[in-house]
Design a protein around this motif. Structure first.
Motif, PDB file in Angstrom:
ATOM      1  N   SER A 111      -0.289  -4.182  -3.981  1.00  0.00           N
ATOM      2  CA  SER A 111      -0.718  -3.632  -5.271  1.00  0.00           C
ATOM      3  C   SER A 111       0.377  -3.892  -6.288  1.00  0.00           C
ATOM      4  O   SER A 111       1.484  -3.355  -6.165  1.00  0.00           O
ATOM      5  N   ASP A 165       1.727  -0.726  -8.043  1.00  0.00           N
ATOM      6  CA  ASP A 165       2.751   0.014  -7.314  1.00  0.00           C
ATOM      7  C   ASP A 165       4.072  -0.734  -7.258  1.00  0.00           C
ATOM      8  O   ASP A 165       5.112  -0.130  -6.976  1.00  0.00           O
ATOM      9  N   ARG A 203      -5.799  -3.826  -2.325  1.00  0.00           N
ATOM     10  CA  ARG A 203      -6.132  -2.851  -1.282  1.00  0.00           C
ATOM     11  C   ARG A 203      -7.612  -2.483  -1.237  1.00  0.00           C
ATOM     12  O   ARG A 203      -8.175  -2.379  -0.132  1.00  0.00           O
ATOM     13  N   ASP A 250       5.571   1.181   0.682  1.00  0.00           N
ATOM     14  CA  ASP A 250       4.149   1.492   0.554  1.00  0.00           C
ATOM     15  C   ASP A 250       3.311   0.228   0.456  1.00  0.00           C
ATOM     16  O   ASP A 250       2.109   0.254   0.735  1.00  0.00           O
ATOM     17  N   GLN A 297       0.194   0.853   2.977  1.00  0.00           N
ATOM     18  CA  GLN A 297      -1.163   1.078   2.492  1.00  0.00           C
ATOM     19  C   GLN A 297      -2.071  -0.121   2.765  1.00  0.00           C
ATOM     20  O   GLN A 297      -3.290   0.017   2.821  1.00  0.00           O
ATOM     21  N   TRP A 298      -1.491  -1.295   2.933  1.00  0.00           N
ATOM     22  CA  TRP A 298      -2.266  -2.485   3.316  1.00  0.00           C
ATOM     23  C   TRP A 298      -2.619  -2.402   4.801  1.00  0.00           C
ATOM     24  O   TRP A 298      -3.766  -2.579   5.205  1.00  0.00           O
ATOM     25  N   ARG A 312      -5.474  -0.067   5.872  1.00  0.00           N
ATOM     26  CA  ARG A 312      -6.832  -0.412   5.446  1.00  0.00           C
ATOM     27  C   ARG A 312      -7.424  -1.597   6.204  1.00  0.00           C
ATOM     28  O   ARG A 312      -8.613  -1.863   6.091  1.00  0.00           O
ATOM     29  N   THR A 335       4.328   8.543   5.859  1.00  0.00           N
ATOM     30  CA  THR A 335       4.561   8.686   4.421  1.00  0.00           C
ATOM     31  C   THR A 335       4.797  10.150   4.056  1.00  0.00           C
ATOM     32  O   THR A 335       3.852  10.936   3.993  1.00  0.00           O
TER      33      THR A 335
END
Length: 638
Positions: A225, A228, A285, A309, A313-314, A317, A454
């Motif tokens: 992202s 981010d 994402r 992150d 976060q990847w 998902r 996290t």
């Protein structure tokens, strides 16, 4: 099966066995497959080296013709002479001309006729003799490509996707003289993308389109992202950052890309920090469900450039076969950390997903984690399966230093934003009062605990301004030898010796400077950091100003981590307002009142923190001198 790596400089071995026209995945009719793995049988020195320009569906330089991506190819001579079709390893990068790749900043080099004679890194040297083609694409607006660099946007991603389409017969390309270039004559279309930093980020973006023929990606220290990367929950990382990155890698005349540059400035919206349509276009994402390719992630747990992150976060998902390496260094390629093991694992990964060899790598533990300098463990998944999120209260302690756990009573902490307070000063001496920060400490650990996942901290605050930035740091207080990720090499030292990883020519050798871990003994270390703009507490898409006479609950998410805190150490939470090292503070000079009863730390823990005492333990922690300069205004470093 443990395989023996060839470390000598290889001049290439000509194949003497007739080569089948079938794909390499057939595994039975090609000389480069032996004993369940690919082996070096094709001459690197005699390989085909050529350049083509792939047509994209876009025209963002507004010259009336489709933009073209310059692609430099190295492939076995047998693909031309014996109709061998091989899979492709593709790296798309904006750095080939401006800045270089790898620890030694290698650039592309061409001969007088414009033919590629040197590709950066070892991928072509190592894999071409083993029955792969290596393709290096200049991202739009960089190197020899047309179009304009739009920093993670449609032009960048769809330009790189067009290369995958061309390799699979779905896009057009020409040689420099305008004659058609047809990839399906020499490739079976099975493509894997690899790259560190920006290069790995575009691999994520292309995979998120669901393009057919992209069989695997290996994103190293990569972005998932761009919001981010350039914003921390509404906090501005650096002013005019997209424009800076564009100019840093731009290979076009300024006038050709003036409109694109203006859009980057306008649409990225520094003034608000909001997540808008510009950032949504650069957020891969939500499209993780479209990914067909297997994914092999590598990322430093202490990467302060492309923060953690981005992988966490990847990873969470992705619903495809996946693997991950996590290590204690910063923004570093695993080739420069654990070289033999990395090349071996990468070789097996590409053999599995591009050559179709059933070598078992997809049945092994998914995750390898460096738990301490040089100590690695393998695990089934990440975060650690035993980790449980625990809510830890913020206790009042002695009224100056609070406790992690314990009673808060009606206690309130008050501090005023001190934007010049450095991280080193903020985390040192947690038992003393320091203007601009508050501190909370656990009791000394009776046994090791592990933070895996996290963390976040939820704060009930009253603020005398419409907003303030909030910064949280989790700190391991205790002496240990640690990887010096804040040092100049971000955890590695480059040595004068070399080792060689593939075949060489006079123009392109496969030898690279060796490296060693850079270590430091310190009495404390940052476990993770987090930032939040209070006015973006409801949504990143808009601001909701605070009223000075009301209490609000604001959650500050911290970066994902996986760290072990040793027995006898103390875990600390340090809170500030704005942070002048990891962001560009938009300080309002706010005074913040923190209600301890309504505040807590959320920790994903294996193990438990000990019961707190009435007051926090005494901790000795001196400011750590460092050569580190946080990458506020730096590009994604090569």
């Amino acid at each position: 099966m443990k395989r023996r790596l060839v470390l000598a400089v290889v001049t290439g071995i000509a194949a003497t066995v007739a080569v089948s026209a079938s794909p390499a995945s057939a595994a039975g009719g090609v000389p480069h497959v032996k004993g369940g793995e690919t082996v070096p049988v094709y001459s690197y020195e005699n390989a085909v080296r050529e350049s083509v320009w792939v047509q994209t569906p876009l025209d963002n330089d507004l010259d009336g013709v489709p933009d073209k991506i310059a692609v430099d190819i190295v492939r076995p001579r047998e693909t031309a002479e014996r109709h061998l079709k091989v899979p492709v390893i593709l790296e798309g990068s904006p750095y080939y001309s401006c800045c270089g790749r790898g620890n030694e900043s290698e650039r592309k080099q061409y001969d007088a006729s414009g033919t590629i004679v040197k590709q950066p890194l070892y991928y072509d040297n190592y894999f071409v003799p083993r029955g792969y083609a290596f393709v290096a694409a200049d991202l739009a607006g960089t190197g020899r490509s047309t179009g304009c660099m739009d920093v993670g946007g449609r032009e960048e991603v769809l330009g790189a996707k067009a290369v995958v389409d061309w390799l699979n017969g779905r896009a057009r390309a020409t040689y420099a003289d305008g004659t058609p270039a047809v990839a399906t004559r020499w490739t079976n279309g099975r493509t894997g993308m690899i790259g560190k930093s920006w290069d790995g980020s575009v691999a994520n973006g292309v995979a998120a389109t669901g393009v057919e023929g992209l069989e695997t990606i290996v994103p190293i220290s990569a972005i998932s992202s761009w919001y981010d990367y350039q914003r921390y929950n509404g906090v501005l990382r650096a002013e005019d950052y997209p424009e800076f990155l564009h100019r840093y890698v731009n290979g076009r005349p300024a006038e050709a890309c003036a409109e694109t540059l203006a859009r980057l400035d306008r649409d990225s919206d520094d003034a608000t920090g909001d997540y808008n349509a510009y950032w949504a276009e650069r957020d891969f994402r939500p499209d993780a469900r479209k990914v067909r390719a297997s994914v092999f992630i590598a990322h430093g747990l202490n990467d302060t450039n492309v923060t953690t992150d981005q992988f966490a976060q990847w990873w969470g998902r992705l619903g495809v076969p996946k693997k991950m390496w996590l290590y204690q260094a910063g923004h570093v390629d695993p080739f420069d950390l654990r070289r033999a093991e990395w090349v071996d694992t990468l070789h097996r990964w590409f053999d599995r997903w591009l050559q179709g060899l059933r070598n078992g790598i997809d049945r092994e533990p998914r995750v390898s984690i460096e738990t301490a300098p040089g100590a690695w463990v393998s695990e089934r998944d990440w975060p650690a399966a035993p980790a449980r999120t625990q809510r830890i209260t913020l206790g009042n302690g002695d009224g100056t230093t609070g406790t992690l756990g314990g009673a808060s009573g009606r206690a309130v902490r008050t501090w005023t934003d001190a934007p010049d307070l450095s991280e080193a000063a903020a985390v040192a001496g947690p038992n003393t009062a320091v203007a601009g920060r508050v501190a909370f400490l656990s009791a000394p650990l009776s046994r090791e605990v592990r933070v895996s996942g996290t963390p976040s901290v939820t704060l009930r605050v009253r603020v005398d301004k419409p907003t303030t930035e909030l910064t949280a740091r989790l700190v391991d207080y205790g002496t240990a030898t640690r990887v010096d990720y804040l040092g100049r090499g971000e955890g590695i030292t480059t040595l004068p010796t070399e080792s060689c990883w593939g075949a060489s020519t006079a123009a392109d050798d496969a030898c690279y400077r060796d490296t060693a871990a850079s270590l430091i003994t310190s009495d404390h270390a940052i476990v993770t950091r987090g930032w939040q703009d209070a006015a973006h507490r409801v949504s990143l898409r808009f601001r909701t100003p605070l009223r000075h006479d009301r209490w609000y609950t604001v959650t500050v998410p911290m970066q994902a981590t996986d760290q072990r805190i040793a027995a006898g150490h103390v875990l600390g939470l340090i809170l500030q307002a704005s942070d002048n090292e990891y962001s560009t503070p938009q300080s309002t000079g706010a005074t913040i009142r923190l209600d301890l009863r309504g505040s807590s730390l959320s920790l994903p823990l294996v193990g438990r923190l000990p019961a707190p005492g009435a007051t926090a333990p005494a901790v000795s922690a001196e400011p750590v001198p460092s050569t580190f300069a946080p990458p506020r205004f730096d590009p994604l470093v090569p």
